[in-house]
Motif scaffolding. Structure first.
Motif: not given
Length: 253
Positions: A178-191
């Motif tokens: 599917h190609g490169l995704p949007q990457v979202v770093a969580w505000d909590i828990e380092n997810g």
């Protein structure tokens, strides 16, 4: 439990060679997982209506154009094992933690608010929710699978899949497909969450830190057009109900 209807499969129908399988090598499993969470346009089986448009993301060939039926349920049971069916309950689109949709997927947050109106109340919906907790017994890597369909037209609404370590390389396979995704770093828990979009639908793969220092994987597929149609239908019903005259209590005595 009220509203839960288990589907039992006769073990005699499972080929003996399949029972003896102890696992699947990583390379083969990666190919299987990629086909499970694929973006494809498979021809519909004869017992399902013709697709209204292109497919987006699918799970076991079930996607936005699929419709819930007894035949589909039996087909899934062959692949995932026994299920439990819930015909009424909440439809909560939130994922990862409270506030994630509002911060990163505001369109889905708006849909979630429409489906759970009025706010602060428990809003239940007629639905067909299939839940699988023993899919690993069918040599799949999944610890839990939940597939929610609209009770009115049978359309797929939201899928949730969970598994532990990504030993087969599913995330890399999805990037290749599917190609490169949007990457979202969580505000909590380092997810961290990876987000793909296709035909207005949304696929989210979340890497959830566990107590062992690794990551569990939570997959969400949102069929936004189907969800929007359900929200529109419920809003129309609420408006019609609001226009109905109040009951004449005088005639009760």
């Amino acid at each position: 439990m009220m509203g839960i209807e288990p589907l039992h499969m006769d073990r005699r129908t499972i080929p003996k060679t399949r029972r003896r399988m102890n696992g699947v090598i990583p390379a083969v499993l990666a190919a299987i997982l990629l086909s499970i969470l694929a973006c494809s346009d498979p021809p519909p089986p004869p017992d399902r209506p013709a697709p209204a448009g292109p497919e987006s993301f699918t799970f076991l060939d079930v996607g936005r154009n699929s419709r819930f039926s007894d035949a589909l349920r039996k087909e899934l049971a062959q692949k995932l094992g026994n299920d439990a069916l819930e015909r009424r309950g909440i439809i909560d689109l939130e994922c990862n933690y409270n506030g994630f949709l509002a911060a990163h997927l505001p369109d889905l947050e708006a849909l979630n608010r429409r489906l759970n109106h009025p706010p602060g109340e428990r809003v239940e919906h007629d639905q067909n929710k299939l839940m699988y907790r023993y899919a690993r017994q069918r040599n799949t890597p999944f610890d839990y699978v939940e597939l929610v369909f609209d009770a009115q037209d049978g359309a797929a609404l939201v899928f949730r899949i969970r598994f532990k370590a990504d030993e087969s390389g599913l995330v890399d396979a999805l990037r290749d497909k599917h190609g490169l995704p949007q990457v979202v770093a969580w505000d909590i828990e380092n997810g961290q969450s990876l987000i793909w979009r296709k035909e207005q639908d949304i696929l989210v793969v979340s890497l959830v830190p566990n107590v062992y220092g690794g990551n569990d994987h939570h997959v969400y597929i949102y069929f936004t057009e189907n969800l929007g149609r359900r929200a529109d239908s419920e809003q129309t019903m609420r408006r019609q109900k609001a226009k109905e005259p109040p009951p004449d209590r005088k005639k009760a005595f």
